[in-house]
Structures are given as C-alpha cells and as structure tokens.
Design an enzyme around this catalytic site. Structure first.
Site, PDB file in Angstrom:
ATOM      1  N   CYS A   1      23.813   8.590  32.687  1.00 15.83           N
ATOM      2  CA  CYS A   1      23.772   7.437  33.571  1.00 15.83           C
ATOM      3  C   CYS A   1      22.319   7.076  33.911  1.00 15.83           C
ATOM      4  CB  CYS A   1      24.557   7.722  34.849  1.00 15.83           C
ATOM      5  SG  CYS A   1      24.776   6.283  35.926  1.00 15.83           S
ATOM      6  N   CYS A   2      21.512   8.072  34.248  1.00 19.67           N
ATOM      7  CA  CYS A   2      20.103   7.822  34.545  1.00 19.67           C
ATOM      8  C   CYS A   2      19.371   7.279  33.323  1.00 19.67           C
ATOM      9  CB  CYS A   2      19.432   9.106  35.024  1.00 19.67           C
ATOM     10  SG  CYS A   2      19.868   9.613  36.711  1.00 19.67           S
TER      11      CYS A   2
ATOM     12  N   CYS B   1      20.179   6.142  44.028  1.00 16.41           N
ATOM     13  CA  CYS B   1      21.416   5.377  43.929  1.00 16.41           C
ATOM     14  C   CYS B   1      22.438   5.878  44.942  1.00 16.41           C
ATOM     15  CB  CYS B   1      21.983   5.486  42.518  1.00 16.41           C
ATOM     16  SG  CYS B   1      20.905   4.838  41.239  1.00 16.41           S
TER      17      CYS B   1
ATOM     18  N   CYS C   1      24.580   9.101  44.247  1.00 13.80           N
ATOM     19  CA  CYS C   1      23.876  10.351  43.959  1.00 13.80           C
ATOM     20  C   CYS C   1      22.844  10.707  45.017  1.00 13.80           C
ATOM     21  CB  CYS C   1      23.199  10.266  42.596  1.00 13.80           C
ATOM     22  SG  CYS C   1      24.325   9.876  41.242  1.00 13.80           S
TER      23      CYS C   1
ATOM     24  N   CYS D   1      15.605  12.255  37.518  1.00 19.17           N
ATOM     25  CA  CYS D   1      16.414  11.220  36.869  1.00 19.17           C
ATOM     26  C   CYS D   1      16.064  11.076  35.397  1.00 19.17           C
ATOM     27  CB  CYS D   1      16.229   9.880  37.590  1.00 19.17           C
ATOM     28  SG  CYS D   1      14.576   9.185  37.453  1.00 19.17           S
TER      29      CYS D   1
END
Length: 231
Positions: free
Chosen positions: A111-112, A194, A197, A220
């Site tokens: 995702c990062c 985010c 997280c 990240c």
C-alpha cells in the site's frame, strides 16, 4: 550532477538554515521540498520562506490523510504562498479493484509503495536534490541519518536540514515563530500519516510508535535506500 565522494565535508556541521542555503546554491531549480503536513513540514516551509528560497513543494498526499492534515496544508499554502506539485495517484477505489480491499491491512508495504513510493519516484524525476524533514531522534531506523546523503532509490541527493534537531527544538521553533501546525499533534499524534495506520502515542513511547502500531513495520518506504525492486 555531483557524486557522493564530492560532498563537502563541512555540510554535516552546518545549521539547518545553512544547509538549506548550501543546497539551494548547489542545485537551484533542481531542488525541491516534500511535505506531508506534520510539524517538520511547518518548520521547513517557514524556514525556506524566511530565507527567500523559491522552491517547489511536492505534496505527498496519499488521499488517506486526516482532515486536519489537509486543513494544515491549506493554512500553510495561504500564509507562505506555496506552489504545490501533486504527483498523479490512483484513487483508493481503483486500488481496491486492483489490489483488493483495505490493502493497508493485508499488505501495508505494498500500500505504501503504491500510494507513496511510486508517486514520489515520478515526482522527483526532474530534480537532483530533495529536502526532507526526517530527524535522527524520530526512531531507531533514522538514528544515523546524515544531513546530506545520496539516494540510490531516487537517484537524487537527500537533504535533511533538521537531522540533528530533537522534538523539543522543533516545537520551540514553531512556537517562537508562530507557525501554523497540524492540530493532531496537540492530542497525542506525535507522528501523523494515513488514517488507517496512525494512532496517538504516549510521551514515553518513541515518536513514530503510532505508525503501523502492532506490526514490525517502521518505514513507509520513501526513505529506504535500496533501489525499487531491490528489496
């Protein structure tokens, strides 16, 4: 472009303002600043403005920030007349379709990579140097961060004017200069990323302990040194 062996040795002993002056003199319009609207962003935006440096600002927006982060951005843009560059990014809905729902839960590294690393790779292509607000006291993974280092991942120099600042010094600078800052810092969010997280931390925890809490993830990915695909 200079090579790592040609880096002036005195840079490491410079104060933050002098590091910025040196970087601007060295790279000019090939130098940029990245911001994610945490307290370090507030400090650097103010410092760059005070020094009269005309720098583009790359906004590292994942589309998953807190409302307060966007409001902080807007306050800083208005006060300092920032010129923002926003790297293209797929929507969260499109990510759900391509990668599965809630990728930040199933594979936070991926995702990062999608929402931070890939956009930054594209955004940094025109530049030779990149100013970031990371500090050595933020976490063990950043404890040896130099003020200037070569990035194999992005093929640019990374400039860290605040590398030797501690958290108290950041807050003192913000307060003395009455700089707008993210109000989430006032309610326990010492490091802000985010929404899915990020959690508040207690004073005895490390500053970044609220990022990806409950996992062994520390970064990240945008500040890793390995080339993309080499991890």
């Amino acid at each position: 472009m200079a090579t790592p062996s040609l880096l002036p040795p005195e840079v490491e002993s410079m104060g933050a303002e002098d590091v910025l002056r040196w970087a601007y003199a060295e790279y000019g319009d090939k130098l940029c600043l990245t911001c994610s609207w945490q307290k370090q962003s507030s400090v650097l935006v103010h410092m760059v403005s005070e020094l009269g440096l005309d720098l583009p600002v790359i906004e590292l927006d994942t589309h998953l920030f807190f409302r307060e982060s966007y409001e902080t951005r807007d306050r800083l843009v208005e006060r300092y007349g920032l010129t923002l560059q926003r790297p293209p990014l797929i929507t969260v809905a499109e990510q759900h379709r391509q990668e599965g729902p809630n990728l930040w839960e199933t594979d936070p590294d991926r995702c990062c990579h999608v929402r931070k690393v890939e956009p930054l790779l594209n955004a940094l292509e025109p530049y030779e140097a990149w100013i970031s607000g990371i500090r050595r006291d933020q976490s063990p993974s950043r404890a040896t961060t130099p003020k200037v280092q070569w990035s194999e991942r992005y093929d640019v120099w990374k400039v860290h004017p605040l590398a030797d600042w501690d958290e108290k010094r950041v807050w003192a600078y913000i307060q003395v200069n009455e700089i707008p800052y993210n109000p989430l810092h006032d309610v326990g969010f010492r490091s802000i990323g985010c929404i899915p997280c990020t959690r508040p931390t207690s004073p005895e925890e490390e500053e970044r302990a609220g990022r990806w809490a409950g996992s062994d993830k520390l970064e990240c990915g945008i500040h890793l040194d390995t080339p993309v695909g080499g991890t």
